[in-house]
Scaffold this active site. Sequence first.
Site, PDB file in Angstrom:
ATOM      1  N   GLU B  62      20.871 -16.135  36.570  1.00 62.16           N
ATOM      2  CA  GLU B  62      20.526 -17.084  35.501  1.00 62.16           C
ATOM      3  C   GLU B  62      20.695 -16.502  34.108  1.00 62.16           C
ATOM      4  O   GLU B  62      21.075 -17.220  33.175  1.00 62.16           O
ATOM      5  CB  GLU B  62      19.095 -17.592  35.689  1.00 62.16           C
ATOM      6  CG  GLU B  62      18.951 -18.628  36.789  1.00 62.16           C
ATOM      7  CD  GLU B  62      18.852 -18.002  38.170  1.00 62.16           C
ATOM      8  OE1 GLU B  62      18.732 -16.759  38.260  1.00 62.16           O
ATOM      9  OE2 GLU B  62      18.895 -18.745  39.164  1.00 62.16           O
ATOM     10  N   HIS B 131       7.957 -23.449  42.012  1.00 58.25           N
ATOM     11  CA  HIS B 131       9.017 -24.454  41.945  1.00 58.25           C
ATOM     12  C   HIS B 131       8.509 -25.798  41.432  1.00 58.25           C
ATOM     13  O   HIS B 131       9.174 -26.802  41.609  1.00 58.25           O
ATOM     14  CB  HIS B 131       9.641 -24.658  43.327  1.00 58.25           C
ATOM     15  CG  HIS B 131      10.660 -23.643  43.688  1.00 58.25           C
ATOM     16  ND1 HIS B 131      12.011 -23.872  43.568  1.00 58.25           N
ATOM     17  CD2 HIS B 131      10.537 -22.384  44.152  1.00 58.25           C
ATOM     18  CE1 HIS B 131      12.679 -22.802  43.964  1.00 58.25           C
ATOM     19  NE2 HIS B 131      11.807 -21.872  44.320  1.00 58.25           N
TER      20      HIS B 131
END
Lengths: 343, 328
Positions: B62, B131
């Site tokens: 990322e 998440h």
Amino acid sequence: MPSPTKDMLLDWYRQMALIREFEEICHQLYLQKRITGVYLHLYSGHEASGVGSMAALRKSDHVITAYRDHGIALILGMDANAVMAEMMGKKTGSSGGKGGSMHLASAEHNFWGGYAIVGGHLPLAAGIALEARYRGKDDVTMTYIGDGATNNGYFHESLNMSAIWDLPVIWIIENNGYGMGTEVARASGQTELHRKAEAYGIRSFGRVDGQDALAVYQVASEAVAYAREHGPAVIEHVTYRYRGHGVSDKQYDSRDDMSAELREWMDEREPIKILRDHILAAHGDVGDALAAHDEAARRIVAQAVEFAEASELPRGRDALLGNTYIGSPQVYKTPASVGAGSD
Amino acid sequence: MAVRNVAMREAIRRALREEMLRDESVFVMGEEVAYWQGTHRVTRGFLEEFGERRVRDTPISEMAIGGVAVGAAMAGLRPVAEFMTINFAFLALDAIVNHAAKVRYFFDGMFKVPLVYRAASGWGNQATASHSHAPEPIFAHFPGIYVGCPSNALDAYGMLKTAIRDDNPVLFSESIALYPKPGPLPDESVEEMLVPIGKGDIKREGGDVTLVAYARGVDWSLQAARALARDGIEAEVVDLRWLRPLDMALVYDSFKKTNRCVIVEESLPMYSFGSEIAALLQENMFDYMDAPIKRVAAEDVPLPYSKEIELLALPNAQKVVDAVKEIV
């Protein structure tokens, strides 16, 4: 690999003399509080690393670096006046006084900037190289990395990405022995930093004496040719910083062993002296030309200081807010200035 | 012109595809965007149509996704970089905040950074704490980047196209819960469907209370408005659509009419969208204020796995109704 011509060598000397003079004057200006920013990372001692490697580039290639960026800017031909004005936060500075010492850049020189977060510019370098690949150009992106940056995640992710996408980046690790105050051996399991390339399947061009501009140039030329055709390359320049991590670094005052180490580097491995000796040995009596470059460096930097000090500071809210966005300013207005229903 | 109902993910897919056809400098990169066809199927079929050069699978990296997009954009491309979920964009926070948003400023306008970060956002599927985030306000905290959060197919279509064409960096947050939600979308594209950066929208008119929301909060607000109407309370629903810049003029105009406001968001309550809107209203609309500003947000807690207590933490239409009834 062709040897550098006499004219090339003299030009390298010109660049190195200019950088040294510029940096040493910056150091004095900082002590005199005429440069007031808290960050000022000088390239003194590193000159051969930048000069020798960038001599292997052509005009359409790209360059990006971290915060030790003054020397890189001067090698590329940025105006010393605008660079010095940026040190002083002036409107005439190359970044309008908004970037300071760590954020020099020049679009016209394909110099994509100095960056202040360790490792932060590495993926940017990959992105710039991606544009060349995307458009089918064979320009390369020369990227300078400190030894400390090889330990953070940006290094891992960016080198890996450059490998899988065959990006034309030359990753140059300028190993000056210390990441801020921490010796390489205390920060990295692998102390031959160029060997980290193996982990990504990237070709390493090895460890080079970063104080010898000729050695640097030879290896950089091979790596640039390789990168143009194939993909990423890694080189490690072993070098030394004469003025600590930054000018506020007190380590050389407080640690005798480091002062001794610095003296040894300055006596034995001084990059400008190494180049000077080589030029005199190879080309005989060019002492006048070298002296002229020394004199020119003093003149250029003195003029730059004069220019910068005479320049105006950016002032007012327009200067503050400008260039946050492109187009109509969408900057959040401080609550007191938010007109009811008119934002 | 024929109009049909399409899922929000299809509207996003169509917008992205059309922009790639329109401008060769637009490309997509991210985890699983190519061979896998996109984790959320937004880039379904793209690899076959555009090839590996313009549809680029990345490793699970990322920081590099965030930063490569910045470099490519500075150099003249228009990257649309996907974070599989916005949770993973936390790993790229430095690239987004310190580079995408600031490069233009600290070089005083020398470079532009025309990129879009797409990220799937939200919670409520027992995805568990790490998440389960709707953290758009974090990104909207920083000047230099825009933040878009569509609530329906048509807006998503028009907002993404604008974001891609704009020369500033944009974080485009797509609610996972809204991906399958159908909404009307004309078959033919016209420029009028583009949503200007920073332009909000009134989704329902009403004179009794203003509900200010974005993304999923708009659905909860509309459901609440229908329930309130049965009790004779008419709520106006303001969908801000962009968290940066904020279309406060729209909120102020509505508030002048209703004098009451409830702010609805999926995100967490502290230092939030709700805090910001409430602060601006009290500073600028004090004379029009007839009741305290109320906020409906997620509970201030990490999200659990187990369904019942997970849903207990989420906002919903009933919580909006309850908040309205406290002030009307």
